[in-house]
Enzyme design. Structure first.
Site, PDB file in Angstrom:
ATOM      1  N   ASN A 104       1.504  -2.299   5.461  1.00 43.70           N
ATOM      2  CA  ASN A 104       0.892  -1.158   5.727  1.00 43.70           C
ATOM      3  C   ASN A 104      -0.491  -1.243   5.137  1.00 43.70           C
ATOM      4  OD1 ASN A 104       0.485   2.083   5.714  1.00 43.70           O
ATOM      5  ND2 ASN A 104       0.348   1.337   3.252  1.00 43.70           N
ATOM      6  N   ILE A 142      -5.766   9.790  10.897  1.00 38.52           N
ATOM      7  CA  ILE A 142      -4.454  10.445  10.286  1.00 38.52           C
ATOM      8  C   ILE A 142      -5.251  10.843   8.944  1.00 38.52           C
ATOM      9  CG2 ILE A 142      -2.300   9.802   9.194  1.00 38.52           C
ATOM     10  CD1 ILE A 142      -2.278   9.327  12.238  1.00 38.52           C
ATOM     11  N   ARG A 194      -0.088   5.525  -1.721  1.00 39.24           N
ATOM     12  CA  ARG A 194      -0.694   6.883  -1.286  1.00 39.24           C
ATOM     13  C   ARG A 194      -0.690   6.672   0.408  1.00 39.24           C
ATOM     14  NH1 ARG A 194      -6.412   5.437  -0.879  1.00 39.24           N
ATOM     15  NH2 ARG A 194      -6.642   3.548  -2.445  1.00 39.24           N
ATOM     16  N   SER A 214       1.165  -2.173  -4.583  1.00 40.20           N
ATOM     17  CA  SER A 214       0.038  -1.960  -4.231  1.00 40.20           C
ATOM     18  C   SER A 214      -0.812  -2.215  -5.848  1.00 40.20           C
ATOM     19  CB  SER A 214      -0.403  -0.609  -3.815  1.00 40.20           C
ATOM     20  OG  SER A 214      -0.611   0.347  -5.084  1.00 40.20           O
ATOM     21  N   SER A 224      -4.227  -0.468  14.275  1.00 43.80           N
ATOM     22  CA  SER A 224      -4.825   0.895  14.136  1.00 43.80           C
ATOM     23  C   SER A 224      -5.426   1.005  15.605  1.00 43.80           C
ATOM     24  CB  SER A 224      -6.067   0.679  13.549  1.00 43.80           C
ATOM     25  OG  SER A 224      -7.090   1.799  13.893  1.00 43.80           O
ATOM     26  N   LYS A 262      -7.645  -5.742  12.907  1.00 42.32           N
ATOM     27  CA  LYS A 262      -6.536  -4.907  13.581  1.00 42.32           C
ATOM     28  C   LYS A 262      -6.150  -5.253  14.772  1.00 42.32           C
ATOM     29  CE  LYS A 262      -5.886  -1.842  10.231  1.00 42.32           C
ATOM     30  NZ  LYS A 262      -4.548  -1.973   9.237  1.00 42.32           N
ATOM     31  N   TYR A 295     -12.935  -4.529  10.436  1.00 43.28           N
ATOM     32  CA  TYR A 295     -11.845  -3.832  10.739  1.00 43.28           C
ATOM     33  C   TYR A 295     -11.297  -3.999  11.834  1.00 43.28           C
ATOM     34  CZ  TYR A 295      -8.646   0.391  10.010  1.00 43.28           C
ATOM     35  OH  TYR A 295      -7.537   1.143   9.868  1.00 43.28           O
ATOM     36  N   VAL A 296     -11.686  -3.658  12.779  1.00 41.78           N
ATOM     37  CA  VAL A 296     -11.398  -3.927  14.423  1.00 41.78           C
ATOM     38  C   VAL A 296     -10.682  -5.298  14.752  1.00 41.78           C
ATOM     39  CG1 VAL A 296     -12.045  -3.788  16.959  1.00 41.78           C
ATOM     40  CG2 VAL A 296     -12.671  -1.919  15.352  1.00 41.78           C
ATOM     41  N   GLY A 300       0.868  -1.251  -0.063  1.00 40.82           N
ATOM     42  CA  GLY A 300      -0.085   0.023  -0.124  1.00 40.82           C
ATOM     43  C   GLY A 300       0.759   1.278   0.118  1.00 40.82           C
ATOM     44  N   ASP A 341      -1.776  -7.534  -5.029  1.00 40.59           N
ATOM     45  CA  ASP A 341      -3.556  -7.664  -4.415  1.00 40.59           C
ATOM     46  C   ASP A 341      -3.466  -8.815  -3.445  1.00 40.59           C
ATOM     47  OD1 ASP A 341      -6.056  -7.626  -3.945  1.00 40.59           O
ATOM     48  OD2 ASP A 341      -6.689  -8.751  -5.718  1.00 40.59           O
TER      49      ASP A 341
HETATM   50  P1  NAD Z   1      -5.253   4.791   2.117  1.00 40.57           P
HETATM   51  O1  NAD Z   1      -6.637   4.280   1.902  1.00 40.57           O
HETATM   52  O2  NAD Z   1      -4.816   6.145   1.809  1.00 40.57           O
HETATM   53  O3  NAD Z   1      -4.177   3.874   1.470  1.00 40.57           O
HETATM   54  C1  NAD Z   1      -4.431   2.246   1.323  1.00 40.57           C
HETATM   55  C2  NAD Z   1      -3.576   1.676   0.675  1.00 40.57           C
HETATM   56  O4  NAD Z   1      -3.677   0.499   0.627  1.00 40.57           O
HETATM   57  C3  NAD Z   1      -3.460   1.971  -0.968  1.00 40.57           C
HETATM   58  O5  NAD Z   1      -1.897   2.359  -1.189  1.00 40.57           O
HETATM   59  C4  NAD Z   1      -4.004   1.171  -1.582  1.00 40.57           C
HETATM   60  O6  NAD Z   1      -3.605   0.819  -2.786  1.00 40.57           O
HETATM   61  C5  NAD Z   1      -3.481  -0.288  -0.712  1.00 40.57           C
HETATM   62  N1  NAD Z   1      -4.611  -1.128  -0.934  1.00 40.57           N
HETATM   63  C6  NAD Z   1      -5.965  -1.420  -0.872  1.00 40.57           C
HETATM   64  N2  NAD Z   1      -6.366  -2.703  -1.263  1.00 40.57           N
HETATM   65  C7  NAD Z   1      -5.132  -3.367  -1.393  1.00 40.57           C
HETATM   66  C8  NAD Z   1      -5.088  -4.814  -1.886  1.00 40.57           C
HETATM   67  N3  NAD Z   1      -5.959  -5.629  -2.200  1.00 40.57           N
HETATM   68  N4  NAD Z   1      -3.749  -5.259  -2.079  1.00 40.57           N
HETATM   69  C9  NAD Z   1      -2.690  -4.427  -1.647  1.00 40.57           C
HETATM   70  N5  NAD Z   1      -2.739  -3.134  -1.395  1.00 40.57           N
HETATM   71  C10 NAD Z   1      -4.033  -2.584  -1.337  1.00 40.57           C
HETATM   72  O7  NAD Z   1      -4.915   4.604   3.441  1.00 40.57           O
HETATM   73  P2  NAD Z   1      -4.324   4.761   4.799  1.00 40.57           P
HETATM   74  O8  NAD Z   1      -4.822   5.811   5.613  1.00 40.57           O
HETATM   75  O9  NAD Z   1      -2.907   5.487   4.306  1.00 40.57           O
HETATM   76  O10 NAD Z   1      -3.861   3.754   5.567  1.00 40.57           O
HETATM   77  C11 NAD Z   1      -2.875   2.808   5.618  1.00 40.57           C
HETATM   78  C12 NAD Z   1      -2.962   1.785   6.959  1.00 40.57           C
HETATM   79  O11 NAD Z   1      -2.996   2.552   8.046  1.00 40.57           O
HETATM   80  C13 NAD Z   1      -4.120   0.789   6.867  1.00 40.57           C
HETATM   81  O12 NAD Z   1      -3.511  -0.316   7.288  1.00 40.57           O
HETATM   82  C14 NAD Z   1      -4.840   1.645   7.698  1.00 40.57           C
HETATM   83  O13 NAD Z   1      -5.860   0.572   8.217  1.00 40.57           O
HETATM   84  C15 NAD Z   1      -4.013   2.159   8.669  1.00 40.57           C
HETATM   85  N6  NAD Z   1      -4.728   3.050   9.490  1.00 40.57           N
HETATM   86  C16 NAD Z   1      -4.911   4.238   8.803  1.00 40.57           C
HETATM   87  C17 NAD Z   1      -5.644   5.218   9.787  1.00 40.57           C
HETATM   88  C18 NAD Z   1      -6.115   6.673   8.999  1.00 40.57           C
HETATM   89  O14 NAD Z   1      -6.808   7.374  10.099  1.00 40.57           O
HETATM   90  N7  NAD Z   1      -5.819   7.035   8.093  1.00 40.57           N
HETATM   91  C19 NAD Z   1      -5.678   4.913  11.104  1.00 40.57           C
HETATM   92  C20 NAD Z   1      -5.238   3.889  11.660  1.00 40.57           C
HETATM   93  C21 NAD Z   1      -4.820   2.745  10.886  1.00 40.57           C
END
Ligand code: NAD
Length: 244
Positions: A87, A185, A13, A34, A139, A156, A152-153, A10, A60
């Site tokens: 990630n 975030i 982004r 990704s 998370s 994680k 999701y919970v 991932g 994927d």
């Molecule tokens: P985002 O949605 O901006 O990015 C998600 C990433 O996961 C992307 O690069 C996407 O291409 C990739 N992805 C999606 N489906 C996929 C698949 N099938 N195979 C491979 N890659 C895949 O999310 P983010 O906010 O940058 O989150 C990154 C991590 O942080 C995640 O695990 C998310 O659960 C965790 N997180 C985020 C937050 C928040 O507030 N943003 C809070 C806690 C945890």
């Protein structure tokens, strides 16, 4: 000095992109993996523009064959993966009563099984090298629970348990396994929230704001470094104090 390789799932982004850039600045060669091929390339171009080395991969995590192929390519092209940042993650929120089976399955498959199968691909080489860093992005809700996010919970909380299990299995080979648990975030994942909801959430955060992807990337970079050599099986909260 040995050129260490870090693969970020991932990495196209959000937190993954910020982590890829931070690890590149720390001297790692980066694999951006990704399903978003164009965005992977954009991140790789940013890395190369600051003289870093980057490879991009179509990955994927919902598909075990894709995981095996992508990691096989990375190991062939780079010769090694020293740091794995698990990630990538998705949400499919609904109250438990109304959650569709396919949304339960997909979130568990990508967020939990994906972390496990990706880790399986890198362990043999790390065990041989007697050096490795596995960093899982969990998370805050994996610790606290959250209504409307049973899938999701659970994924994680599972990642936090998996982190502790793996840390105990591979510690004797100098491989550390840790997690970071971000709070809210500013990424695409939280962009869907209305300004009112965001303002209400920010009130509950002692530091008074949402985090930035770079805040999480800094913790991941630390866990990947030699300075973190004696830390394993831990989950570092990066949440502005919203859960203590
Ligand atoms: P985002 O949605 O901006 O990015 C998600 C990433 O996961 C992307 O690069 C996407 O291409 C990739 N992805 C999606 N489906 C996929 C698949 N099938 N195979 C491979 N890659 C895949 O999310 P983010 O906010 O940058 O989150 C990154 C991590 O942080 C995640 O695990 C998310 O659960 C965790 N997180 C985020 C937050 C928040 O507030 N943003 C809070 C806690 C945890």
């Amino acid at each position: 000095m040995l050129n260490r390789v870090a693969l970020v799932t991932g990495g196209s982004r959000g937190i993954g992109r910020a982590t890829a850039l931070a690890l590149c600045r720390a001297g790692f060669e980066i694999v951006v993996a990704s399903p978003e091929l164009e965005k992977n390339e954009e991140v790789a171009a940013e890395i190369r523009s600051c003289s870093g080395r980057a490879l991009t991969l179509d990955l994927d995590l919902a598909n075990l064959e894709s995981v095996k192929t992508a990691f096989g390519t990375a190991l062939r092209e780079c010769g090694r993966i020293d740091v794995l940042v698990n990630n990538a993650g998705i949400t499919r929120d609904a109250l438990a009563m109304r959650m569709k089976p396919e949304d339960w399955d997909l979130v568990i498959r990508i967020n939990l099984s994906g972390v496990f199968f990706a880790t399986q691909q890198v362990l043999p080489r790390m065990l041989k090298e007697r050096w490795g860093r596995i960093i899982n992005v969990a998370s805050v809700v994996g610790r606290s629970g959250n209504p409307g996010q049973a899938n999701y919970v659970s994924s994680k909380a599972g990642v936090i348990g998996l982190t502790k299990c793996l840390a105990q299995e591979v510690g004797s080979r100098n491989i550390t396994v840790n997690a970071v648990a971000p709070g809210f975030i500013e990424t695409d994942m939280t962009a869907k929230l209305s300004p009112e909801v965001k303002a209400k959430m920010a009130e509950k955060i002692p530091l008074g704001r949402f985090g930035r992807p770079e805040d999480v990337a800094a913790a991941v970079k630390f866990l990947a470094s030699e300075d973190a050599a004696y830390i394993t099986g831990q989950c570092i909260d990066v949440n502005g104090g919203m859960y203590m």
